[in-house]
Design a protein around this motif. Structure first.
Motif, mmCIF file in Angstrom:
data_model
loop_
_atom_site.group_PDB
_atom_site.id
_atom_site.type_symbol
_atom_site.label_atom_id
_atom_site.label_comp_id
_atom_site.label_asym_id
_atom_site.label_seq_id
_atom_site.Cartn_x
_atom_site.Cartn_y
_atom_site.Cartn_z
ATOM 1 N N ARG A 50 14.594 -20.125 18.527
ATOM 2 C CA ARG A 50 16.085 -20.426 17.890
ATOM 3 C C ARG A 50 17.259 -20.441 18.760
ATOM 4 O O ARG A 50 18.338 -21.397 18.633
ATOM 5 C CB ARG A 50 15.635 -20.475 16.361
ATOM 6 C CG ARG A 50 14.348 -20.842 16.066
ATOM 7 C CD ARG A 50 14.956 -20.742 14.518
ATOM 8 N NE ARG A 50 14.509 -19.547 13.703
ATOM 9 C CZ ARG A 50 13.547 -19.013 13.203
ATOM 10 N NH1 ARG A 50 12.905 -19.622 13.061
ATOM 11 N NH2 ARG A 50 13.556 -17.604 12.701
ATOM 12 N N THR A 51 17.230 -19.722 19.706
ATOM 13 C CA THR A 51 18.491 -19.456 20.133
ATOM 14 C C THR A 51 18.665 -19.879 22.104
ATOM 15 O O THR A 51 17.182 -18.962 22.636
ATOM 16 C CB THR A 51 19.464 -18.200 20.215
ATOM 17 O OG1 THR A 51 18.638 -17.069 20.263
ATOM 18 C CG2 THR A 51 19.017 -18.098 18.726
ATOM 19 N N GLU A 123 23.322 -11.572 23.483
ATOM 20 C CA GLU A 123 23.175 -12.305 21.961
ATOM 21 C C GLU A 123 23.423 -12.607 21.009
ATOM 22 O O GLU A 123 24.125 -12.989 19.764
ATOM 23 C CB GLU A 123 22.234 -13.595 22.039
ATOM 24 C CG GLU A 123 22.610 -14.555 21.447
ATOM 25 C CD GLU A 123 21.206 -15.312 22.108
ATOM 26 O OE1 GLU A 123 21.222 -16.950 22.742
ATOM 27 O OE2 GLU A 123 19.739 -15.126 21.627
ATOM 28 N N LEU A 127 26.869 -13.446 18.189
ATOM 29 C CA LEU A 127 26.276 -14.049 17.403
ATOM 30 C C LEU A 127 26.507 -13.245 15.877
ATOM 31 O O LEU A 127 26.569 -14.018 14.765
ATOM 32 C CB LEU A 127 25.368 -15.234 17.455
ATOM 33 C CG LEU A 127 25.132 -15.818 18.459
ATOM 34 C CD1 LEU A 127 24.441 -16.696 18.753
ATOM 35 C CD2 LEU A 127 26.449 -17.299 18.097
ATOM 36 N N ILE A 130 21.182 -13.777 14.156
ATOM 37 C CA ILE A 130 20.592 -14.634 14.276
ATOM 38 C C ILE A 130 19.658 -15.262 13.512
ATOM 39 O O ILE A 130 19.030 -17.018 13.683
ATOM 40 C CB ILE A 130 20.052 -14.604 16.098
ATOM 41 C CG1 ILE A 130 18.624 -13.487 16.231
ATOM 42 C CG2 ILE A 130 21.779 -14.410 17.278
ATOM 43 C CD1 ILE A 130 18.345 -13.868 17.327
#
Length: 140
Positions: A50-51, A123, A127, A130
């Protein structure tokens, strides 16, 4: 090159895309030829990607587990990498992106997966959590 895989009871793993489940006892398998082998913990499904970094990982994983079809995955990889590179300014992360791209071009798919794991870690750092969507869904 020989690859040794130590498995816990019931542990899943994939060899060239085939999912295999170990029986009810600890086992050690030896793979004597070139094959794409991943433990279940290293496999992600498409709906889990999803990222941007996990999407890159997913496409690299497909290439690794099915090297014969890897060329068909490359355009998707390139699209995801271009999108990722557009938003990343960190020079170290950009270098990792270049290394992952080079590994994919050289058909070194496991090396590309390793680089993607670093991108996922970066990431996650940037983020935070996540997997917020999944946590919100479980509360509903």
């Amino acid at each position: 090159m020989t690859f040794k895989l130590s498995l816990d009871p019931g542990e899943k793993f994939a060899i060239n895309g085939a999912v295999i489940v170990n029986g009810d006892r600890h086992a050690v398998l030896t793979v004597d030829n070139q094959a794409g082998v991943l433990r279940d913990s290293d496999v992600i499904r498409e709906d889990e990607a999803r990222t941007p970094a996990t999407r890159l990982y997913f496409v690299c994983m497909l290439s690794y587990l099915d090297a014969d079809a890897a060329d068909s995955h490359y355009p998707r990889f390139s699209e995801h990498m271009d999108a990722f590179m557009e938003v990343v300014e960190n020079p170290r992360v950009r270098l990792i992106c270049a290394q992952v791209s080079l590994a994919m071009m050289n058909r070194e798919y496991y090396r590309a997966l390793s680089g993607c794991r670093e991108l996922i870690a970066y990431e996650t750092l940037i983020l935070g959590d996540i997997d917020v969507e999944q946590r919100l869904e479980s509360r509903a």
